[in-house]
Enzyme design. Sequence first.
Site, PDB file in Angstrom:
ATOM      1  N   ASN A   1      17.197   5.135  11.308  1.00 25.19           N
ATOM      2  CA  ASN A   1      17.063   4.003  10.455  1.00 25.19           C
ATOM      3  C   ASN A   1      18.416   3.363  10.039  1.00 25.19           C
ATOM      4  O   ASN A   1      19.203   4.328   9.450  1.00 25.19           O
ATOM      5  CB  ASN A   1      16.128   4.537   9.204  1.00 25.19           C
ATOM      6  CG  ASN A   1      16.049   3.341   8.194  1.00 25.19           C
ATOM      7  OD1 ASN A   1      16.933   2.662   7.954  1.00 25.19           O
ATOM      8  ND2 ASN A   1      14.628   3.003   7.977  1.00 25.19           N
TER       9      ASN A   1
ATOM     10  N   HIS B   1      14.699   0.112  11.858  1.00 27.51           N
ATOM     11  CA  HIS B   1      14.152   1.496  11.491  1.00 27.51           C
ATOM     12  C   HIS B   1      14.483   2.466  12.506  1.00 27.51           C
ATOM     13  O   HIS B   1      14.883   2.096  13.648  1.00 27.51           O
ATOM     14  CB  HIS B   1      12.401   1.335  11.384  1.00 27.51           C
ATOM     15  CG  HIS B   1      12.011   0.794  10.163  1.00 27.51           C
ATOM     16  ND1 HIS B   1      10.817   0.631   9.660  1.00 27.51           N
ATOM     17  CD2 HIS B   1      12.728  -0.036   9.130  1.00 27.51           C
ATOM     18  CE1 HIS B   1      10.730   0.259   8.601  1.00 27.51           C
ATOM     19  NE2 HIS B   1      11.661  -0.476   8.298  1.00 27.51           N
TER      20      HIS B   1
ATOM     21  N   GLU C   1      12.834   4.063  14.976  1.00 25.41           N
ATOM     22  CA  GLU C   1      12.035   3.788  16.059  1.00 25.41           C
ATOM     23  C   GLU C   1      12.680   2.559  17.000  1.00 25.41           C
ATOM     24  O   GLU C   1      12.833   2.566  17.827  1.00 25.41           O
ATOM     25  CB  GLU C   1      10.563   3.722  15.917  1.00 25.41           C
ATOM     26  CG  GLU C   1      10.105   5.045  15.523  1.00 25.41           C
ATOM     27  CD  GLU C   1       9.899   5.012  13.844  1.00 25.41           C
ATOM     28  OE1 GLU C   1       8.973   5.884  13.180  1.00 25.41           O
ATOM     29  OE2 GLU C   1      10.592   4.272  12.955  1.00 25.41           O
TER      30      GLU C   1
ATOM     31  N   SER D   1       6.129   9.303  10.245  1.00 25.03           N
ATOM     32  CA  SER D   1       4.732   8.513  10.779  1.00 25.03           C
ATOM     33  C   SER D   1       5.289   6.968  10.847  1.00 25.03           C
ATOM     34  O   SER D   1       6.125   6.699   9.792  1.00 25.03           O
ATOM     35  CB  SER D   1       3.946   8.533   9.924  1.00 25.03           C
ATOM     36  OG  SER D   1       2.681   8.023  10.471  1.00 25.03           O
TER      37      SER D   1
ATOM     38  N   CYS E   1       5.779   2.854  10.763  1.00 20.52           N
ATOM     39  CA  CYS E   1       5.320   2.142   9.970  1.00 20.52           C
ATOM     40  C   CYS E   1       4.565   1.198  11.152  1.00 20.52           C
ATOM     41  O   CYS E   1       4.758   1.300  12.394  1.00 20.52           O
ATOM     42  CB  CYS E   1       6.314   1.199   9.016  1.00 20.52           C
ATOM     43  SG  CYS E   1       7.387   0.337  10.320  1.00 20.52           S
TER      44      CYS E   1
ATOM     45  N   CYS F   1       6.987  -0.445  13.622  1.00 12.04           N
ATOM     46  CA  CYS F   1       7.387   0.389  14.720  1.00 12.04           C
ATOM     47  C   CYS F   1       6.559   0.939  15.727  1.00 12.04           C
ATOM     48  O   CYS F   1       6.675   1.083  16.834  1.00 12.04           O
ATOM     49  CB  CYS F   1       8.004   1.582  14.084  1.00 12.04           C
ATOM     50  SG  CYS F   1       9.677   1.205  13.267  1.00 12.04           S
TER      51      CYS F   1
ATOM     52  N   ASP G   1      12.458  -0.098   2.070  1.00  9.68           N
ATOM     53  CA  ASP G   1      12.344   0.362   3.445  1.00  9.68           C
ATOM     54  C   ASP G   1      11.002   0.095   4.020  1.00  9.68           C
ATOM     55  O   ASP G   1      10.531  -0.409   4.982  1.00  9.68           O
ATOM     56  CB  ASP G   1      12.976   1.751   3.930  1.00  9.68           C
ATOM     57  CG  ASP G   1      13.093   1.837   5.314  1.00  9.68           C
ATOM     58  OD1 ASP G   1      13.933   1.378   5.939  1.00  9.68           O
ATOM     59  OD2 ASP G   1      12.340   2.814   5.658  1.00  9.68           O
TER      60      ASP G   1
END
Length: 166
Positions: free
Chosen positions: A58, A69, A71, A96, A98, A101, A161
């Site tokens: 991130n 982010h 990912e 986990s 969002c 992503c 975020d």
Amino acid sequence: MTVSHPLPAPPPDCSPEELDAFFLGLAIEQAQIGWDEGGVPIGAALVHKGRAIAVGRNRRVQLGSPIRHGETDCIDNAGRLPASVYRESTLYTTLSPCYMCAGTSVLYEIPRIVVGENESFQASEAWLRSMGTQVDVVGDATCRSLMQRMIAERPQIWFEDIGEEG
């Protein structure tokens, strides 16, 4: 941020669990780098056929980006790849994903996501599974600790975020 050096390879003859731990470890290293840079401690690694092809973290704070982010940074760092590569890859992430992503993963048909922890945040897992993605949550203590520290020490950045008011 293209990786100019080869990413570490796992030791030979690892079990599937050991491989997952190794590649999640690469994501955790990225999360720690992000934290040390003053950002959000979320990291990711993209693995194709047992080889890490990209890592990311991130970098919203560092780049002033609304979408960087862990990912998305990782997938961007992989560069332009044939669709078949994504369809044979696993995405490792410390938290986990969002919906942004998760949507990127579904767009490129990444079939499996390994999640370090989902106690600090969880939004998209049911949706990912409904789209045919295998989501494996490992409950990693280091991932959880990084996020607990983030939420305690930098709550405003965390709320920003995840698109919430703090």
